[in-house]
Design an enzyme around this catalytic site. Structure first.
Site, mmCIF file in Angstrom:
data_model
loop_
_atom_site.group_PDB
_atom_site.id
_atom_site.type_symbol
_atom_site.label_atom_id
_atom_site.label_comp_id
_atom_site.label_asym_id
_atom_site.label_seq_id
_atom_site.Cartn_x
_atom_site.Cartn_y
_atom_site.Cartn_z
ATOM 1 N N HIS A 74 0.822 -1.208 0.000
ATOM 2 C CA HIS A 74 0.000 0.000 0.000
ATOM 3 C C HIS A 74 0.857 1.259 0.000
ATOM 4 O O HIS A 74 0.421 2.318 -0.419
ATOM 5 C CB HIS A 74 -0.899 0.039 1.240
ATOM 6 C CG HIS A 74 -1.815 -1.129 1.375
ATOM 7 N ND1 HIS A 74 -2.757 -1.447 0.431
ATOM 8 C CD2 HIS A 74 -1.931 -2.079 2.338
ATOM 9 C CE1 HIS A 74 -3.418 -2.523 0.808
ATOM 10 N NE2 HIS A 74 -2.938 -2.934 1.966
ATOM 11 N N HIS A 104 5.347 7.166 6.493
ATOM 12 C CA HIS A 104 5.071 6.531 5.202
ATOM 13 C C HIS A 104 4.592 7.590 4.227
ATOM 14 O O HIS A 104 4.413 8.753 4.598
ATOM 15 C CB HIS A 104 4.037 5.408 5.382
ATOM 16 C CG HIS A 104 2.721 5.916 5.870
ATOM 17 N ND1 HIS A 104 2.377 5.911 7.199
ATOM 18 C CD2 HIS A 104 1.680 6.492 5.219
ATOM 19 C CE1 HIS A 104 1.175 6.458 7.339
ATOM 20 N NE2 HIS A 104 0.732 6.823 6.148
ATOM 21 N N HIS A 106 2.232 8.825 0.601
ATOM 22 C CA HIS A 106 1.146 8.700 -0.382
ATOM 23 C C HIS A 106 1.583 9.544 -1.571
ATOM 24 O O HIS A 106 2.053 10.673 -1.376
ATOM 25 C CB HIS A 106 -0.167 9.237 0.194
ATOM 26 C CG HIS A 106 -0.584 8.571 1.486
ATOM 27 N ND1 HIS A 106 -1.454 7.516 1.536
ATOM 28 C CD2 HIS A 106 -0.210 8.794 2.769
ATOM 29 C CE1 HIS A 106 -1.616 7.125 2.790
ATOM 30 N NE2 HIS A 106 -0.868 7.889 3.571
ATOM 31 N N GLU A 116 -3.147 13.175 0.134
ATOM 32 C CA GLU A 116 -4.460 12.799 0.658
ATOM 33 C C GLU A 116 -5.245 14.059 0.999
ATOM 34 O O GLU A 116 -6.367 14.243 0.536
ATOM 35 C CB GLU A 116 -4.285 11.900 1.878
ATOM 36 C CG GLU A 116 -3.582 10.595 1.517
ATOM 37 C CD GLU A 116 -4.079 9.433 2.317
ATOM 38 O OE1 GLU A 116 -3.806 9.388 3.535
ATOM 39 O OE2 GLU A 116 -4.744 8.552 1.721
ATOM 40 N N HIS A 129 3.354 11.015 6.008
ATOM 41 C CA HIS A 129 2.656 10.946 7.297
ATOM 42 C C HIS A 129 3.582 10.425 8.374
ATOM 43 O O HIS A 129 4.053 9.284 8.287
ATOM 44 C CB HIS A 129 1.436 10.019 7.182
ATOM 45 C CG HIS A 129 0.325 10.626 6.395
ATOM 46 N ND1 HIS A 129 -0.644 9.887 5.776
ATOM 47 C CD2 HIS A 129 0.045 11.934 6.154
ATOM 48 C CE1 HIS A 129 -1.491 10.721 5.173
ATOM 49 N NE2 HIS A 129 -1.086 11.955 5.389
ATOM 50 N N THR A 212 -6.438 6.998 7.439
ATOM 51 C CA THR A 212 -6.941 7.131 6.065
ATOM 52 C C THR A 212 -6.991 5.804 5.321
ATOM 53 O O THR A 212 -7.215 5.781 4.116
ATOM 54 C CB THR A 212 -6.086 8.130 5.254
ATOM 55 O OG1 THR A 212 -4.769 7.586 5.105
ATOM 56 C CG2 THR A 212 -6.006 9.485 5.932
ATOM 57 N N THR A 213 -6.742 4.700 6.040
ATOM 58 C CA THR A 213 -6.883 3.363 5.453
ATOM 59 C C THR A 213 -7.738 2.526 6.399
ATOM 60 O O THR A 213 -7.841 2.852 7.589
ATOM 61 C CB THR A 213 -5.517 2.669 5.287
ATOM 62 O OG1 THR A 213 -4.949 2.439 6.583
ATOM 63 C CG2 THR A 213 -4.561 3.502 4.450
HETATM 64 C C1 SG4 Z 1 -0.508 3.236 5.490
HETATM 65 O O1 SG4 Z 1 -1.237 2.204 4.850
HETATM 66 C C2 SG4 Z 1 0.522 2.600 6.428
HETATM 67 O O2 SG4 Z 1 1.179 1.561 5.769
HETATM 68 C C3 SG4 Z 1 -0.119 2.029 7.662
HETATM 69 O O3 SG4 Z 1 0.906 1.661 8.576
HETATM 70 C C4 SG4 Z 1 -1.004 3.068 8.321
HETATM 71 O O4 SG4 Z 1 -1.685 2.458 9.405
HETATM 72 C C5 SG4 Z 1 -2.031 3.561 7.342
HETATM 73 O O5 SG4 Z 1 -1.396 4.108 6.215
HETATM 74 C C6 SG4 Z 1 -2.932 4.628 7.927
HETATM 75 O O6 SG4 Z 1 -2.154 5.716 8.402
HETATM 76 O O7 SG4 Z 1 -1.438 7.987 8.543
HETATM 77 N N1 SG4 Z 1 -2.472 7.257 6.389
HETATM 78 S S1 SG4 Z 1 -2.490 7.165 7.974
HETATM 79 O O8 SG4 Z 1 -3.809 7.489 8.442
HETATM 80 O O9 SG4 Z 1 -0.485 3.523 10.978
HETATM 81 C C7 SG4 Z 1 -1.352 2.734 10.662
HETATM 82 C C8 SG4 Z 1 1.217 0.349 8.688
HETATM 83 O O10 SG4 Z 1 0.563 -0.519 8.157
HETATM 84 C C9 SG4 Z 1 -2.208 2.045 11.652
HETATM 85 C C10 SG4 Z 1 2.414 0.084 9.512
HETATM 86 ZN ZN ZN Z 2 -0.852 7.891 5.539
#
Ligand code: SG4
Ligand code: ZN
Length: 273
Positions: A74, A104, A106, A116, A129, A212-213
């Protein structure tokens, strides 16, 4: 597969369908607080007492700790692995301390998409993020993740504009070729994370939202930095070589952003009039 979700608007697992299997992802209730959102600057509320987030140990490079970089299909996630004596990166905000657990990205296939959050309807090509959890009130990230006040995510927009490489992102982006496919992981030395951010203080936007996921937990205090950081086009091109699968077919990992969600009853605050 029941647990799968993706960013494909055409299939059955795309953002418009997340709510069917992950009910927290629905943004239709007036009380819902989903993320991301479009930030309408004229509708933001100036709050003279909104604190500036305080970055702690973002200016420290531990010789003893490493960063794990992984492609989870992702996004690319960078996770600090601290030695026990190392001081961890934190943000202090509104009287609480939040510890950085990972950051991470986007991103989009062109400069008109990728982020986003949008500002007055405008996307940036990359949004980073920095995900933190509240260590004052929770024992670990997983406990904090589902709870109101549990998480703080700091969002930094990037645009590819500069002709020379951004030194901070150059610590990470050249490693992307080692994590080209889903499941790939590599390790690099710890470095100063403040090199990834535009300087603070500046104008920030602050609002209550969600992950956001899936599972879209409404546990996140969002801070969106209005100021962008420039990376080079060569650095941007490294994002566009990543793949969302294990290599058996050619699936680009790109446009991994959720569309903006309803603001509902929320107010976005800002620290600059
Ligand atoms: C991304 O999919 C990351 O890989 C996730 O982290 C993260 O989930 C998710 O985004 C949502 O985070 O800042 N975009 S966000 O709202 O941090 C979490 C992992 O899978 C729970 C490690
Ligand atoms: Zn994110």
């Amino acid at each position: 597969q029941a647990s799968e979700w993706d960013y494909n608007a055409e299939g059955d697992n795309g953002p418009a369908d997340w709510g069917k299997r992950f009910p927290k992802c629905n943004d239709t209730a007036s009380s819902s607080r989903q993320s991301p959102i479009n930030i309408v600057v004229d509708n933001t509320k100036y709050n003279a007492s909104l604190p500036t987030p305080e970055f702690i140990n973002y200016d420290v490079a531990h010789a003893t700790s490493n960063l794990i970089i992984s492609n989870n299909g992702h996004t690319v996630v960078v996770t600090p692995k601290y030695a026990s004596s190392d001081s961890k990166a934190q943000i202090k905000y509104k009287g609480k301390t939040y510890e950085l657990v990972q950051f991470h990205f986007h991103w989009g296939s062109d400069s008109k998409r990728g982020s986003e959050h949008t500002i007055d309807g405008k996307h940036f090509q990359v949004e980073v993020h920095f995900v933190h959890y509240n260590t004052d009130d929770f024992n670990n990230f997983n406990e904090a993740k589902t709870e109101e006040g549990g998480l703080l995510v700091y969002a930094q927009f990037l645009k590819s504009f500069a002709s020379s490489a951004n030194a901070g992102y150059q610590e990470i982006v050249p490693q992307f070729e080692k994590v080209k496919y889903k499941g790939n992981t590599t390790t690099i030395p710890h470095f100063k994370f403040d090199t990834l951010l535009s300087k603070v203080p500046d104008r920030i936007y602050s609002y209550p939202g969600s992950l956001t996921t899936p599972t879209c937990d409404e546990s996140v205090s969002w801070i969106v930095n209005s100021q962008t950081v420039e990376i080079s086009q060569d650095q941007m091109s490294k994002f566009l070589e990543l793949k969302s699968n294990k290599g058996e077919t050619n699936e680009d990992l790109v446009n991994n952003y959720r569309p903006v969600q309803k603001l509902q009853q929320r107010t976005v605050e800002t620290n600059v009039p």
